[in-house]
Design a protein around this motif. Structure first.
Motif, PDB file in Angstrom:
ATOM      1  N   HIS A 148       0.782  -1.232   0.000  1.00  0.00           N
ATOM      2  CA  HIS A 148       0.000   0.000   0.000  1.00  0.00           C
ATOM      3  C   HIS A 148       0.820   1.293   0.000  1.00  0.00           C
ATOM      4  O   HIS A 148       0.243   2.364  -0.181  1.00  0.00           O
ATOM      5  CB  HIS A 148      -1.008   0.004   1.157  1.00  0.00           C
ATOM      6  N   ASP A 179     -12.614  -0.217  -5.052  1.00  0.00           N
ATOM      7  CA  ASP A 179     -11.464  -0.040  -4.175  1.00  0.00           C
ATOM      8  C   ASP A 179     -10.650   1.151  -4.653  1.00  0.00           C
ATOM      9  O   ASP A 179     -10.618   1.446  -5.841  1.00  0.00           O
ATOM     10  CB  ASP A 179     -10.625  -1.326  -4.264  1.00  0.00           C
ATOM     11  N   HIS A 184      -5.622  -2.377  -5.327  1.00  0.00           N
ATOM     12  CA  HIS A 184      -5.759  -3.839  -5.312  1.00  0.00           C
ATOM     13  C   HIS A 184      -6.088  -4.336  -6.715  1.00  0.00           C
ATOM     14  O   HIS A 184      -7.157  -4.874  -6.961  1.00  0.00           O
ATOM     15  CB  HIS A 184      -6.850  -4.271  -4.337  1.00  0.00           C
ATOM     16  N   ASN A 188      -2.220  -4.984  -4.603  1.00  0.00           N
ATOM     17  CA  ASN A 188      -1.691  -5.726  -3.475  1.00  0.00           C
ATOM     18  C   ASN A 188      -2.783  -6.618  -2.867  1.00  0.00           C
ATOM     19  O   ASN A 188      -3.963  -6.292  -2.941  1.00  0.00           O
ATOM     20  CB  ASN A 188      -1.151  -4.763  -2.414  1.00  0.00           C
ATOM     21  N   VAL A 189      -2.322  -7.702  -2.290  1.00  0.00           N
ATOM     22  CA  VAL A 189      -3.234  -8.553  -1.534  1.00  0.00           C
ATOM     23  C   VAL A 189      -3.334  -7.910  -0.151  1.00  0.00           C
ATOM     24  O   VAL A 189      -2.330  -7.738   0.531  1.00  0.00           O
ATOM     25  CB  VAL A 189      -2.707 -10.001  -1.421  1.00  0.00           C
ATOM     26  N   SER A 190      -4.533  -7.568   0.249  1.00  0.00           N
ATOM     27  CA  SER A 190      -4.715  -6.784   1.464  1.00  0.00           C
ATOM     28  C   SER A 190      -4.331  -7.534   2.738  1.00  0.00           C
ATOM     29  O   SER A 190      -3.835  -6.937   3.685  1.00  0.00           O
ATOM     30  CB  SER A 190      -6.175  -6.343   1.565  1.00  0.00           C
ATOM     31  N   HIS A 191      -4.580  -8.825   2.757  1.00  0.00           N
ATOM     32  CA  HIS A 191      -4.324  -9.600   3.967  1.00  0.00           C
ATOM     33  C   HIS A 191      -2.823  -9.707   4.155  1.00  0.00           C
ATOM     34  O   HIS A 191      -2.132 -10.392   3.386  1.00  0.00           O
ATOM     35  CB  HIS A 191      -4.954 -10.986   3.851  1.00  0.00           C
ATOM     36  N   LEU A 192      -2.336  -9.042   5.168  1.00  0.00           N
ATOM     37  CA  LEU A 192      -0.886  -8.947   5.352  1.00  0.00           C
ATOM     38  C   LEU A 192      -0.247 -10.328   5.392  1.00  0.00           C
ATOM     39  O   LEU A 192      -0.707 -11.209   6.112  1.00  0.00           O
ATOM     40  CB  LEU A 192      -0.569  -8.196   6.645  1.00  0.00           C
ATOM     41  N   ALA A 199      -0.183 -12.529   3.052  1.00  0.00           N
ATOM     42  CA  ALA A 199      -0.746 -13.481   2.078  1.00  0.00           C
ATOM     43  C   ALA A 199      -0.201 -13.286   0.667  1.00  0.00           C
ATOM     44  O   ALA A 199      -0.330 -14.175  -0.177  1.00  0.00           O
ATOM     45  CB  ALA A 199      -2.264 -13.375   2.080  1.00  0.00           C
ATOM     46  N   GLY A 201       3.533  -6.428   9.363  1.00  0.00           N
ATOM     47  CA  GLY A 201       3.141  -7.569   8.529  1.00  0.00           C
ATOM     48  C   GLY A 201       4.178  -8.685   8.540  1.00  0.00           C
ATOM     49  O   GLY A 201       3.835  -9.861   8.385  1.00  0.00           O
ATOM     50  N   VAL A 247       3.588 -11.986  10.514  1.00  0.00           N
ATOM     51  CA  VAL A 247       2.502 -12.924  10.186  1.00  0.00           C
ATOM     52  C   VAL A 247       3.087 -14.267   9.724  1.00  0.00           C
ATOM     53  O   VAL A 247       4.090 -14.306   9.013  1.00  0.00           O
ATOM     54  CB  VAL A 247       1.596 -12.283   9.090  1.00  0.00           C
ATOM     55  N   GLU A 302       2.365 -16.510   7.474  1.00  0.00           N
ATOM     56  CA  GLU A 302       2.536 -16.835   6.045  1.00  0.00           C
ATOM     57  C   GLU A 302       3.852 -16.315   5.482  1.00  0.00           C
ATOM     58  O   GLU A 302       4.370 -16.850   4.509  1.00  0.00           O
ATOM     59  CB  GLU A 302       1.382 -16.236   5.238  1.00  0.00           C
TER      60      GLU A 302
END
Ligand SMILES: Cc1ncc(C[n+]2csc(CCOP(=O)(O)OP(=O)(O)O)c2C)c(N)n1
Ligand SMILES: [Mg+2]
Length: 326
Positions: free
Chosen positions: A70, A102, A106, A117-121, A123, A152, A155, A157
């Motif tokens: 972001h 959006d 994204h 970007n994939v919002s889910h940090l 992922a 992030g 996390v 992942e």
């Protein structure tokens, strides 16, 4: 080694130009948010221009891929994104690549080779790793660069993707943008290691921590990482030290950030310090810098006017690609 990678005068002008584009785009979004014309979160890029531009510039945009986050608008410019299209996207008007659903990037654009970007940090990193694994299976020469913040990076992942990419020596470069805060959480409540790049040892890969406010430092470290990735030496972690100069997004007054900290980092402003360096090197004059800023501002105003002339997307667009249509 870094000497041979130092950008030529022509390249350094481009680096400055992309950073000014990122800065002016950001300033435009901050104004539009206050005017009630930009919706959702507006995540300021201020302070991240050198990291975003210098890293993306190390890739070959004809064959590599960018998975931005972001605060990486600069990378979109480096990869040839059209300013009008970006403005339409961010203002969620008709013609937006996200169909108006959006306003914070994204989107995926196969032609530009930008996915994100994939919002889910966290992922997005397995997706980037999977992309280059697939590319390798197809016999393509392709390096993926992706990003994660200091928050992030904690996390699960991120670990799984890095481990997988390391074992398979995938051509992946992970930039950890350590801008000191994840929303209101400071570094000391996020992790206990000295440097986030120290984690590279655990994966058996290269890691380094660099000044994320110096575009040439970022470019050089990333160019070396891209070279290693292309040579089959696997992933790298580059931790870029910066400061998030505004709130998490524009709704956040960041009262929890010590003012002295912001004042200290203001001295390291990526755009101003690089402009000064190039003036000292006589690559351009102070007047040229001012003209560059002015003409970029005029470009932004033109793009905003054209975007705002467009209607809103049809309301039904909000439901498309959300539920399986049978
Ligand atoms: C898995 C997950 N948890 C929470 C969020 C909400 N969220 C979006 S950005 C953010 C802060 C991220 O901080 P950092 O990773 O340091 O990046 P920065 O915003 O500072 O650039 C949070 C909590 C999310 N998108 N995904
Ligand atoms: Mg952060």
């Amino acid at each position: 080694m870094s000497k041979t990678l130092r950008p030529t005068s022509e390249q350094s002008l481009l680096l400055l130009r992309y950073m000014i584009m990122a800065r002016e785009f950001d300033a435009a979004m901050l104004r539009l948010y206050r005017q009630g014309k930009a919706f959702g979160g507006v995540y300021s890029q201020l302070g991240n221009e050198a990291t975003s531009v210098g890293s993306a510039y190390a890739l070959d945009r004809k064959r590599d891929v960018l998975f931005p986050m972001h605060r990486n608008i600069g990378g979109h410019f480096v990869f040839g994104a059209d300013l009008d299209q970006l403005m339409v996207n961010h203002l969620a008007r008709e013609g937006s690549q996200m169909r108006g659903t959006d306003g914070t990037g994204h989107y995926a654009d196969e032609k530009l080779r930008i996915y994100g970007n994939v919002s889910h940090l966290g992922a997005m990193i397995p997706v980037a790793a999977g992309f280059v694994l697939a590319a390798r299976m197809r016999g393509e020469d392709c390096v993926a660069m992706t990003y994660i913040g200091d928050g992030g990076a904690q996390v699960g992942e991120v670990h799984e993707a890095l481990n997988f990419a390391s074992v398979h020596k995938l051509p992946l470069v992970l930039i950890i943008e350590n801008n000191r805060y994840a929303y209101s959480t400071p570094n000391e409540l996020e992790f206990a290691c000295a440097k986030l790049s120290d984690r590279a040892i655990g994966y058996g890969i290269h890691g380094e921590t660099i000044d994320g406010t110096n575009v040439e430092t970022v470019y050089e470290a990333c160019a070396r990482a891209v070279k290693r990735a292309r040579a089959g030496d696997g992933p790298s972690i580059i931790e870029t030290l910066t400061m998030r100069m505004r709130g998490h997004a524009e709704h956040d007054d960041y009262a929890y950030v010590p003012k002295e900290m912001l004042a200290e980092w203001t001295k390291k402003d990526p755009v101003e310090t690089y402009a000064k360096t190039l003036v000292e090197r006589r690559v351009l004059t102070a007047a040229d810098v001012e003209n560059m800023k002015k003409s970029t501002l005029a470009e932004m105003i033109g793009a905003i006017d054209r975007a705002l002339e467009r209607p809103w997307p049809a309301a039904e667009e909000g439901f498309r690609n959300v539920f399986i249509e049978s």
